[in-house]
Design a protein around this motif. Structure first.
Motif, short mmCIF file in Angstrom:
data_model
loop_
_atom_site.label_atom_id
_atom_site.label_comp_id
_atom_site.label_asym_id
_atom_site.label_seq_id
_atom_site.Cartn_x
_atom_site.Cartn_y
_atom_site.Cartn_z
N ARG A 529 0.78 -1.15 -0.05
CA ARG A 529 -0.01 -0.02 0.04
C ARG A 529 0.83 1.15 0.15
NH1 ARG A 529 -3.71 -0.54 4.33
NH2 ARG A 529 -3.18 -2.83 4.20
N ARG A 587 -1.89 2.17 10.67
CA ARG A 587 -2.45 1.14 10.58
C ARG A 587 -1.31 -0.03 10.26
NH1 ARG A 587 -5.30 -2.99 7.30
NH2 ARG A 587 -3.71 -4.69 7.48
N VAL B 55 -9.62 -3.73 10.08
CA VAL B 55 -8.85 -3.75 8.88
C VAL B 55 -8.22 -5.03 8.48
CG1 VAL B 55 -8.08 -1.26 9.07
CG2 VAL B 55 -6.84 -3.14 10.06
N GLU B 58 -8.29 -6.11 4.54
CA GLU B 58 -7.50 -5.41 3.63
C GLU B 58 -6.78 -6.25 2.83
OE1 GLU B 58 -9.14 -1.88 3.79
OE2 GLU B 58 -7.01 -1.67 3.13
N THR B 59 -6.20 -7.20 3.60
CA THR B 59 -5.36 -8.33 2.68
C THR B 59 -6.25 -8.66 1.37
OG1 THR B 59 -6.29 -9.72 4.11
CG2 THR B 59 -3.99 -9.23 4.64
N ILE B 62 -5.03 -6.20 -1.12
CA ILE B 62 -3.58 -6.27 -1.55
C ILE B 62 -3.51 -7.53 -2.39
CG2 ILE B 62 -1.48 -6.54 -0.59
CD1 ILE B 62 -2.76 -3.81 0.06
N PHE B 63 -4.13 -8.53 -2.11
CA PHE B 63 -4.17 -9.58 -3.14
C PHE B 63 -4.66 -9.35 -4.42
CE2 PHE B 63 -1.89 -11.81 -0.13
CZ PHE B 63 -2.82 -12.59 0.78
N LEU B 65 -4.62 -6.25 -5.96
CA LEU B 65 -3.89 -5.48 -6.29
C LEU B 65 -2.87 -6.23 -7.26
CD1 LEU B 65 -2.98 -2.50 -6.99
CD2 LEU B 65 -1.82 -2.68 -4.78
N VAL B 66 -2.04 -7.29 -6.30
CA VAL B 66 -0.87 -7.65 -6.80
C VAL B 66 -1.40 -8.54 -8.00
CG1 VAL B 66 0.47 -9.70 -6.10
CG2 VAL B 66 0.17 -7.88 -4.64
#
Lengths: 617, 76
Positions: A529, A587, B55, B58-59, B62-63, B65-66
């Motif tokens: 991020r 965070r 949060v 959120e992972t 991220i995954f 996005l990757v």
């Protein structure tokens, strides 16, 4: 430095007659955190000092007066008031306040009456003529248009010719007064109820005279009430000017006196002596003991003991001086336990780095710096938070120089700004860097966890519980590199190291550690991020700039439009950048970093009293 | 600029990857966030734990996005 401040437990015992003096001295010193005594069969809790009730009463009365005077200005310096002054002031203020309320009610009532009378304006008949009599029934109603009135007339005519309808325009509709003999009450009432909206006048009860006369009388009453109100408000303003500051000072003073007077509720007491148990920072311990013994000529007894780290104690963070503002971020989250390492210093190093990495713009950094300095001056309460922002803004300026960005522009007047890496173009480099930062940060967390684990449970547990994670990462790296043929070692070597890591984690942390092993990879990936938010910030700035320049090149009025777009775009981007960078930095620390070593749940150190207050009686 | 249909489909794939994972994360965090705010309103000390729980999804993003970035690499 890296652990919460060392605490000592302290027990003070003495005779009842010395209690007020001791309380006063403790309050002035402000270094002892008093432990609430729980009532037991042997030792009862104390009773408040004798002045507690009186002070409480004065406090409540003062607060009541201040509440009433809230909207008014203060003026004179003010001094601390006596109880008798407070009570008499309260008397007069309450009188004026009640009178003010009465006048307000009168005005409201008269205004509604005025509104009802306005229905009748233009009809010069005394109002008492309409009131219900023995033989006649009066209705007041509203109809939309004149045609409705004519229709209603026709309908009533069918029943009886003896009726009267007065109708006039009111508020874009028709207002009707219908009077008819009570002999036809039922039928005509039904028609009227069906066809029109009936009005009930609530305030028009005993008014006499024509509408105009009534309006005059009511207006006079309202004016009179307003005049009285203004006079009363002036009185309150005068009182506020003379006494408000005094009240504020008095309240602050009495709050302190009350805190001291109610302190015995925390003590253990018998009829002849009292016992205070609490905590004092190790560096203040000898000093306060000496002062108390000297003050009482050795009569009281003070007993101090070191608290070993594996026990519990209140937490007072004392990180290195430069990072002291960052304790606020720990307050937001959770205090560390007495035995743990205090992460404030590490947060001080990495938080501004992450923030700068994500905001990374010289222009935005300068604006953030200016804003933080201004707010720090205007609102001194926010000093800690603003210090954090100042350090973060400086970091943003530094990274802005690295990335060569000023408000999203990479060229100024044709000169390319020197940069190390361009955020918008070298996306892969940025992603790579972000992941590397993630690996470093997470492993730093694991190292701190290792140190904590070693001091709590011994080196063997530490090696298995935290060391296992290092081995796991090593195994994964070997596996990945061999699969991609970047390393000549055979694949199974990586596999073995990986499995070894898993075994170590299971031994160290149990089955739960084993189940959660992918967590470390998702945590490291989470640092992507840093790249993502930075990229979105740059792209927004670039888009704003491109749109604005295309407008400005058109010339004329479009220059104004272009400048407007520039302003709005960059203001939005700054807000998003500041909030986003702050939240995501935080965070990353709270979740990815702290979960590797932080337990938390410590109780904050809260000393009794305020240091350096003058001795107040 | 004209791009061939293959590149376009890859782009749609990348968009779907990030879009849908973001949607899933948002749906998850909506419920958790509401409960977290309720808990904090009653007990201030829970802020840190509540923030972490909120949060955690959120992972997913991220995954996503990757995956999107990896897919886009295919184009070059």
């Amino acid at each position: 430095m890296l652990k919460p401040e060392a605490m000592q437990s302290i027990i003070i015992t003495g005779p009842q007659k010395l209690k007020p003096a001791i309380i006063s001295e403790l309050y002035t010193q402000g270094v002892i955190h008093i432990q609430d005594h729980k009532q037991t069969s042997e030792l009862d809790i104390g009773e408040p000092l004798s002045n507690a009730e009186e002070v409480s009463e004065s406090l409540v009365t003062s607060r009541a007066i201040l509440n009433i005077l809230l909207p008014y200005q203060e003026d004179h310096e003010g001094r601390i008031m006596h109880k008798s002054e407070i009570l008499s002031l309260h008397q007069s203020v309450i009188e004026i306040h009640t009178e003010l309320k009465t006048q307000d009610e009168i005005i409201i009532k008269e205004k509604s009456l005025l509104k009802e009378i306005s229905h009748f304006s233009g009809i010069h008949i005394p109002i008492e003529m309409y009131y219900f009599t023995k033989s006649l029934q009066t209705y007041y109603c509203i109809l939309p248009t004149k045609e409705h009135t004519t229709q209603l007339r026709k309908q009533i005519e069918k029943i009886t010719p003896h009726f009267l309808i007065l109708d006039k325009e009111h508020d874009k509709k028709r207002f009707l007064i219908i009077i008819f003999p009570k002999s036809h009450l039922e039928e005509i009432s039904n028609i009227i109820k069906k066809e029109s909206q009936i009005l009930q006048f609530q305030h028009l009860e005993t008014n006499k005279g024509t509408p105009t006369q009534n309006v005059q009388a009511i207006s006079k009453k309202i004016a009179q009430a307003e005049k009285t109100k203004t006079h009363l408000i002036h009185q309150l303003e005068h009182i506020s000017k003379t006494h408000k500051n005094s009240l504020i000072k008095t309240i602050a003073h009495f709050e302190q006196v009350l805190e001291k007077a109610e302190a015995p509720l925390l003590f253990a007491e018998t009829s002849s002596c009292f016992l205070i148990s609490g905590y004092v920072p190790a560096q203040n311990g000898p000093d306060i003991e000496k002062k108390l013994i000297h003050m009482t000529k050795g009569i009281i007894d003070v007993h101090r003991e070191e608290i070993p780290r594996h026990e519990e104690a209140p937490i007072k963070l004392h990180p290195p001086q430069a990072s002291s503002s960052f304790t606020m971020l720990l307050d937001l989250f959770s205090q560390p336990q007495y035995k743990e390492i205090d992460p404030t210093f590490f947060v001080f190093i990495t938080f501004p780095l992450f923030f700068g990495f994500m905001l990374g713009d010289i222009g935005y950094g300068i604006i953030a710096l200016i804003l933080a300095l201004i707010i720090k001056k205007i609102m001194p309460d926010t000093k800690a938070f603003m210090n954090i922002m100042i350090i973060s803004a400086l970091s943003s300026i530094f990274f802005g120089c690295l990335f060569g960005e000023v408000f999203g522009f990479e060229n100024i007047f044709g000169y390319a700004i020197p940069h190390l890496v361009s955020r918008a173009h070298d996306i892969n480099t940025m992603l790579f860097t972000a992941i590397i930062i993630g690996i470093i940060h997470v492993n730093l967390g694991l190292v701190i966890g290792f140190i904590n684990e070693q001091s709590h449970h011994g080196i063997k547990k530490a090696i298995f519980a935290k060391g296992g994670w290092f081995v796991l990462q090593l195994g994964a790296a070997l596996l990945g590199l061999s699969v991609m043929s970047l390393l000549s070692t055979p694949i199974f070597v990586g596999g073995i190291v990986f499995a070894l890591g898993l075994i170590m984690i299971t031994i160290g942390e149990g089955i739960r550690g084993l189940i959660e092993f992918p967590a470390i990879f998702s945590n490291i990936l989470s640092y992507a991020r840093l790249m993502a938010i930075g990229l979105s910030s740059v792209i927004l700035a670039v888009i704003t700039n491109d749109m604005a320049t295309s407008f400005i090149h058109q010339g004329g009025i479009m220059i104004g439009v272009g400048i407007l777009i520039l302003l709005i775009g960059h203001i939005i981007n700054i807000i998003l950048g500041l909030v986003g960078a702050f939240l995501h930095s935080l965070r990353l620390h709270y979740v990815e970093f702290f979960s590797k070593f932080f337990e938390g749940g410590g109780k904050k150190f809260h000393p009794f009293g305020i240091p350096n207050t003058s001795k107040i009686n | 600029m004209a791009i061939d249909i293959g590149t376009g489909l890859v782009a749609i794939g990348a968009g779907l990857a990030i879009g849908m994972s973001a949607l899933a994360a948002a749906m998850a965090e909506k419920e958790i966030g509401a409960a977290a705010v309720g808990a904090i309103a009653e007990k201030e000390e829970l802020f840190g734990k509540a923030l972490i729980l909120t949060v955690i999804p959120e992972t997913l993003v991220i995954f996503g996005l990757v995956v999107a970035i990896l897919i886009l690499q295919m184009v070059h």
